[in-house]
Enzyme design. Structure first.
Site, PDB file in Angstrom:
ATOM      1  N   LEU A 114       0.817  -1.222   0.000  1.00  0.00           N
ATOM      2  CA  LEU A 114       0.000   0.000   0.000  1.00  0.00           C
ATOM      3  C   LEU A 114       0.844   1.262   0.000  1.00  0.00           C
ATOM      4  CD1 LEU A 114      -2.785  -1.058   2.547  1.00  0.00           C
ATOM      5  CD2 LEU A 114      -2.533  -1.656   0.124  1.00  0.00           C
ATOM      6  N   ASP A 155       5.611  -6.099   2.640  1.00  0.00           N
ATOM      7  CA  ASP A 155       6.682  -5.654   1.764  1.00  0.00           C
ATOM      8  C   ASP A 155       7.431  -6.851   1.204  1.00  0.00           C
ATOM      9  OD1 ASP A 155       9.747  -3.779   2.455  1.00  0.00           O
ATOM     10  OD2 ASP A 155       8.859  -4.453   0.580  1.00  0.00           O
ATOM     11  N   THR A 225       8.937  -2.710 -19.166  1.00  0.00           N
ATOM     12  CA  THR A 225       8.578  -1.463 -19.832  1.00  0.00           C
ATOM     13  C   THR A 225       9.287  -1.353 -21.175  1.00  0.00           C
ATOM     14  OG1 THR A 225       8.789   0.953 -19.756  1.00  0.00           O
ATOM     15  CG2 THR A 225      10.373  -0.298 -18.469  1.00  0.00           C
ATOM     16  N   SER A 260      16.114   6.612 -17.330  1.00  0.00           N
ATOM     17  CA  SER A 260      15.918   7.125 -15.969  1.00  0.00           C
ATOM     18  C   SER A 260      16.346   6.036 -15.003  1.00  0.00           C
ATOM     19  CB  SER A 260      14.452   7.497 -15.719  1.00  0.00           C
ATOM     20  OG  SER A 260      13.655   6.316 -15.612  1.00  0.00           O
ATOM     21  N   TYR A 262      14.463   4.756 -12.840  1.00  0.00           N
ATOM     22  CA  TYR A 262      13.358   3.789 -12.862  1.00  0.00           C
ATOM     23  C   TYR A 262      13.552   2.788 -13.996  1.00  0.00           C
ATOM     24  CZ  TYR A 262       9.113   1.833 -14.686  1.00  0.00           C
ATOM     25  OH  TYR A 262       8.207   0.950 -15.228  1.00  0.00           O
ATOM     26  N   HIS A 263      13.761   3.285 -15.218  1.00  0.00           N
ATOM     27  CA  HIS A 263      13.913   2.389 -16.357  1.00  0.00           C
ATOM     28  C   HIS A 263      15.133   1.482 -16.192  1.00  0.00           C
ATOM     29  CE1 HIS A 263      11.310   5.538 -18.271  1.00  0.00           C
ATOM     30  NE2 HIS A 263      10.724   4.454 -18.736  1.00  0.00           N
ATOM     31  N   LYS A 266      14.331  -1.563 -14.241  1.00  0.00           N
ATOM     32  CA  LYS A 266      13.641  -2.562 -15.063  1.00  0.00           C
ATOM     33  C   LYS A 266      14.634  -3.379 -15.898  1.00  0.00           C
ATOM     34  CE  LYS A 266       9.252  -1.838 -14.210  1.00  0.00           C
ATOM     35  NZ  LYS A 266       8.402  -2.897 -13.648  1.00  0.00           N
ATOM     36  N   LEU A 320      -1.504  10.520 -22.043  1.00  0.00           N
ATOM     37  CA  LEU A 320      -2.869  10.710 -22.510  1.00  0.00           C
ATOM     38  C   LEU A 320      -3.814  11.015 -21.351  1.00  0.00           C
ATOM     39  CD1 LEU A 320      -4.747  10.748 -24.930  1.00  0.00           C
ATOM     40  CD2 LEU A 320      -5.105   8.295 -24.619  1.00  0.00           C
ATOM     41  N   THR A 334       0.269  20.122 -21.925  1.00  0.00           N
ATOM     42  CA  THR A 334       1.690  20.354 -21.688  1.00  0.00           C
ATOM     43  C   THR A 334       2.530  19.399 -22.538  1.00  0.00           C
ATOM     44  OG1 THR A 334       1.534  18.879 -19.772  1.00  0.00           O
ATOM     45  CG2 THR A 334       1.377  21.244 -19.357  1.00  0.00           C
TER      46      THR A 334
END
Length: 477
Positions: A114, A155, A225, A260, A262-263, A266, A320, A334
């Site tokens: 959560l 976790d 991703t 990034s 994050y990427h 992955k 989107l 933007t």
């Protein structure tokens, strides 16, 4: 582009000042076990309920919520894949997937810390659509469908907790959405970059060890991703590429060009999964997903208490979805930089179907396979034009604003990615239509009073990421 993964596994500790007090909400020098201390005396909105005290908290471990049920799977679901654990099942993609699989006759368990809800508390980035607590959601699903979804709150970076989940539920398949899923979040500051990599990589390694030790036949369906590939000046294949070099030919993993922290997490996940498939015989499907849009699936539409998230802010919102919310309130769309950034996109309804197809057609033991999970390609400028046209039909004047690009990325580039494997398994895609855009715009109009306009403009720079933890306190609209 932003990635779209559901709730994340959480493992962090709030640093303490010399006075011994914990920092205020929004401070995030993540290390270990921080959920309760970051909140101080406050409780997270829609946090978990303690079975012992009845108070709300964000626990590290909890046992499953179980109810008596008929354990025989429907004839349409193979007994070899009927029990599915959805890690991150409280998040955007995870929640929709858990309900869809339950509706299709799978026995489903959600595992989630959560923490995505905690991020909302810290950053003020609340979903446009009001979402109920996970307990209220599951109760409503039982009322509407007659089906029970088990719940484990904790976790996955804590291996003992994950072990208890595996031993209790005994999954045939694990759908892993449970990662910090935002590129901008990972670029806020050093602490959040470290948290993203630790949370995502360690959580996935723990899942791999749990499969090896407790459920070696289990099929891992991991959400990756398309951002792993970057934007090369050649066609993007599905996971692998055949290369001839100096007269010799081999099929190798497709080169990674992550954009990034994050990427990059992955990319490391993919390498770790591929290694364990080879070394331990794990069976795994890596779903390199494009940018997801939409909020409704047939299951989430059954009751407002089942509604999915719709993030519109510059940290967690995808292109989107953000544009539709901006259009609904008269804010210029933007567009970052030149707007030629092109990516693969898909409807949330196709996300859940892709996962179902992967589960129903599992990889072989020792097989690491990669599916590129998207249905169409659009540039940012093309999306802006589509939203402008849809707004005109509803009597909304939509304007576009070019803003400085906070990211380090090519703004005009070649992009042609293959995506045939899921189609071959039977995916019938929902292509982006005026009707879908109308629906998104109407959702944004319905909940317009919840929109905080101060969250729309990007203020996280890839080049200016700093060492000092950055406190983000949302401004009042």
């Amino acid at each position: 582009m932003d990635s779209m993964i559901g709730s994340c596994a959480f493992a962090a500790t709030a640093p303490r000042f010399a006075s011994g007090k914990t920092p205020a909400l929004g401070f995030a020098d993540f290390t270990r076990n921080a959920a309760p201390s970051l909140l101080g005396s406050r409780t997270p909105r829609n946090g978990a309920l303690s079975a012992r005290t009845g108070k709300r908290f964000l626990p590290i471990r909890a046992t499953a919520v179980k109810e008596a049920r008929n354990r025989d799977p429907p004839a349409a679901v193979s007994p070899d894949c009927r029990k599915v654990m959805v890690i991150g099942g409280d998040g955007y993609c995870g929640w929709a997937t858990a309900l869809h699989l339950s509706k299709q006759g799978y026995e489903v368990a959600i595992v989630d810390s959560l923490v995505r809800r905690l991020f909302d508390e810290q950053l003020g980035t609340y979903t446009l659509t009001p979402i109920a607590s996970i307990q209220e959601r599951l109760k409503k699903w039982k009322e509407k469908s007659g089906k029970t979804i088990d719940l484990f709150v904790g976790d996955i970076c804590e291996f003992q907790f994950l072990e208890s989940c595996f031993k209790s539920f005994e999954p045939n398949a694990v759908v892993h959405f449970g990662e910090q899923r935002s590129a901008p979040y990972s670029m806020i500051d050093r602490s959040r970059a470290v948290y993203t990599q630790h949370n995502n990589i360690v959580g996935t390694i723990n899942v791999l060890f749990a499969i090896k030790e407790f459920s070696p036949e289990c099929h891992l369906v991991k959400l990756g991703t398309m951002g792993e590939y970057g934007t090369p000046n050649i066609d993007i294949e599905e996971g692998f590429i055949t290369i001839t070099h100096n007269g010799r030919t081999d099929t190798l993993p497709y080169p990674k060009q992550a954009s990034s922290f994050y990427h990059l997490s992955k990319v490391h996940d993919s390498h770790n999964i591929a290694f364990t498939c080879k070394a331990w015989g794990v069976r795994a499907t890596d779903l390199n997903q494009g940018v997801v849009y939409g909020t409704f699936t047939p299951e989430t539409q059954e009751d407002e208490a089942l509604i999915n998230r719709l993030d519109y802010d510059a940290i967690f919102g995808t292109a989107l979805n953000r544009f539709c919310v901006q259009a609904a309130i008269g804010h210029p769309l933007t567009v970052y930089g030149k707007g030629g950034q092109t990516r693969g996109y898909l409807d949330i309804r196709d996300t859940v179907r892709c996962v179902e197809l992967a589960i129903a057609n599992p990889a072989k033991l020792g097989e690491f396979r990669v599916f590129n999970q998207f249905t169409e390609q659009f540039s940012v400028n093309e999306l802006a034009k589509l939203v402008t046209k849809a707004g005109e039909k509803l009597g909304i004047e939509v304007k576009t604003q070019s803003v400085p690009n906070p990211r380090v990325e090519a703004e005009e580039h070649y992009y042609n990615a293959k995506h045939t494997k899921l189609m071959e398994l039977g995916l019938e895609p929902h292509f982006l239509s005026e009707g879908l855009l109308d629906s998104l715009l109407n959702v944004a109009i319905k909940y317009a009073a919840r929109i905080n306009t101060s969250l729309i403009m990007p203020d996280i720079s890839w080049k200016k990421i700093g060492v000092t933890p950055r406190t983000l306190v949302s401004k009042q609209p």
